[in-house]
Design a protein around this motif. Structure first.
Motif, PDB file in Angstrom:
ATOM      1  N   PRO A 150       0.826  -1.216   0.000  1.00  0.00           N
ATOM      2  CA  PRO A 150       0.000   0.000   0.000  1.00  0.00           C
ATOM      3  C   PRO A 150       0.855   1.259   0.000  1.00  0.00           C
ATOM      4  CG  PRO A 150      -0.768  -1.575   1.645  1.00  0.00           C
ATOM      5  CD  PRO A 150       0.556  -2.078   1.153  1.00  0.00           C
ATOM      6  N   GLY A 152       0.026   4.141   1.625  1.00  0.00           N
ATOM      7  CA  GLY A 152       0.039   4.648   2.992  1.00  0.00           C
ATOM      8  C   GLY A 152       0.440   3.580   3.989  1.00  0.00           C
ATOM      9  N   LEU A 153       0.764   4.030   5.201  1.00  0.00           N
ATOM     10  CA  LEU A 153       1.122   3.098   6.268  1.00  0.00           C
ATOM     11  C   LEU A 153      -0.144   2.451   6.822  1.00  0.00           C
ATOM     12  CD1 LEU A 153       3.946   4.688   8.452  1.00  0.00           C
ATOM     13  CD2 LEU A 153       4.060   2.685   6.971  1.00  0.00           C
ATOM     14  N   THR A 154      -0.290   1.183   6.618  1.00  0.00           N
ATOM     15  CA  THR A 154      -1.439   0.445   7.128  1.00  0.00           C
ATOM     16  C   THR A 154      -1.043  -0.271   8.418  1.00  0.00           C
ATOM     17  OG1 THR A 154      -0.855  -1.557   5.912  1.00  0.00           O
ATOM     18  CG2 THR A 154      -2.235   0.064   4.766  1.00  0.00           C
ATOM     19  N   PRO A 155      -2.018  -0.694   9.213  1.00  0.00           N
ATOM     20  CA  PRO A 155      -1.681  -1.474  10.418  1.00  0.00           C
ATOM     21  C   PRO A 155      -0.834  -2.702  10.101  1.00  0.00           C
ATOM     22  CG  PRO A 155      -3.962  -0.759  10.511  1.00  0.00           C
ATOM     23  CD  PRO A 155      -3.458  -0.384   9.150  1.00  0.00           C
ATOM     24  N   GLU A 156      -1.081  -3.324   8.945  1.00  0.00           N
ATOM     25  CA  GLU A 156      -0.300  -4.505   8.576  1.00  0.00           C
ATOM     26  C   GLU A 156       1.161  -4.149   8.335  1.00  0.00           C
ATOM     27  OE1 GLU A 156      -0.600  -8.382   5.634  1.00  0.00           O
ATOM     28  OE2 GLU A 156      -1.649  -6.539   5.084  1.00  0.00           O
ATOM     29  N   LEU A 157       1.413  -3.024   7.649  1.00  0.00           N
ATOM     30  CA  LEU A 157       2.795  -2.611   7.412  1.00  0.00           C
ATOM     31  C   LEU A 157       3.483  -2.230   8.717  1.00  0.00           C
ATOM     32  CD1 LEU A 157       2.626  -0.505   4.109  1.00  0.00           C
ATOM     33  CD2 LEU A 157       3.120  -2.939   4.404  1.00  0.00           C
ATOM     34  N   ARG A 159       2.806  -3.422  11.644  1.00  0.00           N
ATOM     35  CA  ARG A 159       3.075  -4.675  12.355  1.00  0.00           C
ATOM     36  C   ARG A 159       4.317  -5.366  11.781  1.00  0.00           C
ATOM     37  NH1 ARG A 159       2.082  -9.625  10.924  1.00  0.00           N
ATOM     38  NH2 ARG A 159       0.675  -8.981   9.247  1.00  0.00           N
ATOM     39  N   ARG A 172       7.701   6.401   9.252  1.00  0.00           N
ATOM     40  CA  ARG A 172       7.195   7.651   8.680  1.00  0.00           C
ATOM     41  C   ARG A 172       8.318   8.557   8.187  1.00  0.00           C
ATOM     42  NH1 ARG A 172       3.390   6.569  12.870  1.00  0.00           N
ATOM     43  NH2 ARG A 172       1.277   6.359  11.983  1.00  0.00           N
ATOM     44  N   TYR A 177      11.549   4.201   6.125  1.00  0.00           N
ATOM     45  CA  TYR A 177      10.695   3.465   5.189  1.00  0.00           C
ATOM     46  C   TYR A 177      11.551   2.668   4.204  1.00  0.00           C
ATOM     47  CZ  TYR A 177       6.780   2.434   2.096  1.00  0.00           C
ATOM     48  OH  TYR A 177       5.825   1.790   1.342  1.00  0.00           O
ATOM     49  N   HIS A 251      -3.125   5.563  -5.703  1.00  0.00           N
ATOM     50  CA  HIS A 251      -3.798   5.771  -4.419  1.00  0.00           C
ATOM     51  C   HIS A 251      -4.226   4.419  -3.873  1.00  0.00           C
ATOM     52  CE1 HIS A 251      -7.748   4.982  -6.230  1.00  0.00           C
ATOM     53  NE2 HIS A 251      -7.339   5.713  -7.248  1.00  0.00           N
ATOM     54  N   ASP A 252      -4.505   4.377  -2.587  1.00  0.00           N
ATOM     55  CA  ASP A 252      -4.980   3.144  -1.948  1.00  0.00           C
ATOM     56  C   ASP A 252      -6.504   3.090  -1.985  1.00  0.00           C
ATOM     57  OD1 ASP A 252      -2.465   2.184  -1.366  1.00  0.00           O
ATOM     58  OD2 ASP A 252      -2.365   3.255   0.538  1.00  0.00           O
TER      59      ASP A 252
END
Length: 252
Positions: A150, A152-157, A159, A172, A177, A251-252
């Motif tokens: 993705p 953007g930073l997702t919860p999965e990334l 984690r 960030r 990154y 975009h996501d």
């Protein structure tokens, strides 16, 4: 003197859409895309190509650029894709050609495994039919199960980063990154051991879909999907693999 007319699209091109499992990413193909493919090829072959890192980045070949009005082309691509495609720099996108010859080369570990682009990727294969082989592979990263990163930073990334000792705050930052990407996805040991492209995959990369190289074929896909050239060691040894490449915001 070349004009933008060389980029005229064939209104009767054959469009098909494929869905890439498991994430359902769209892959669009348009065969017989350009109205005058022989003129595009003539233009591409007549330009000066450079292997400068400032121009090609990590691309394992050479590139050439020419300034032509790509606005009508981008409008057509947007219509085919089903949403507006915007260049990264204002509303302008140069005409970029890429060339690879599979001879007397040494690939880096990062070139021997898939990569991602920043947004939506479009390209047109330019070789004549008798010089078309291989294509472009789309892959799943076996250790994480992901086929796309993705934007953007997702919860999965987050984690995944924490599992490798990287905090959400570090992710960030630009350096953090980049470290995350190289630590989680693009480790040197994930690359093919031999000096060739990832092609049909290995223990770390699963080939999900191979886009067959065909003359005058347009391909559009989410460049955040892991992808790579699919080129066997015996292909493109006596001539170049040629394509036009365009990069758009995603975009996501």
């Amino acid at each position: 003197m070349w004009s933008a007319e060389v980029l005229e699209v064939n209104p009767a091109c054959d469009v098909t859409v494929h869905r890439l499992r498991p994430a359902n990413q769209k892959v669009l193909l348009a065969d017989r895309f350009y109205r005058y493919p022989e003129k595009i090829a003539e233009l591409a072959l007549g330009l000066y190509y450079t292997e400068s890192r400032a121009v090609v980045g990590s691309y394992p070949g050479s590139r050439a650029m020419i300034t032509l009005d790509t606005t009508p082309l981008i409008q057509t691509l947007s219509k085919l894709w089903g949403e507006p495609l915007r260049p990264f720099h204002a509303e302008y996108h140069p005409v970029i050609f890429s060339a690879i010859q599979n001879r007397d080369y040494t690939l880096t570990p990062w070139q021997r495994q898939p990569h991602i682009d920043q947004g939506v990727t479009a390209m047109v294969y330019l070789n004549p039919e008798e010089m078309c082989s291989g294509g472009t592979g789309l892959y799943r990263h076996r250790p994480t199960g992901l086929s796309r990163v993705p934007i953007g930073l997702t919860p999965e990334l987050i984690r995944l980063g924490q599992q490798h000792g990287l905090s959400a705050q570090a992710l960030r930052t630009q350096d953090g990154y980049a470290e995350f990407m190289n630590t989680v996805f693009f480790r040197p040991e994930y690359a093919v051991k031999e000096n060739h492209y990832i092609n049909d995959g290995n223990d770390y990369w699963e080939l999900l879909y191979k886009i067959e190289m065909k003359p005058n074929r347009l391909v559009i896909f989410d460049g955040r999907t892991f992808h790579s050239q699919h080129i066997a060691p015996n292909q493109f040894r006596d001539y170049f693999r040629m394509n036009q490449i365009l990069y758009f915001q995603g975009h996501d």
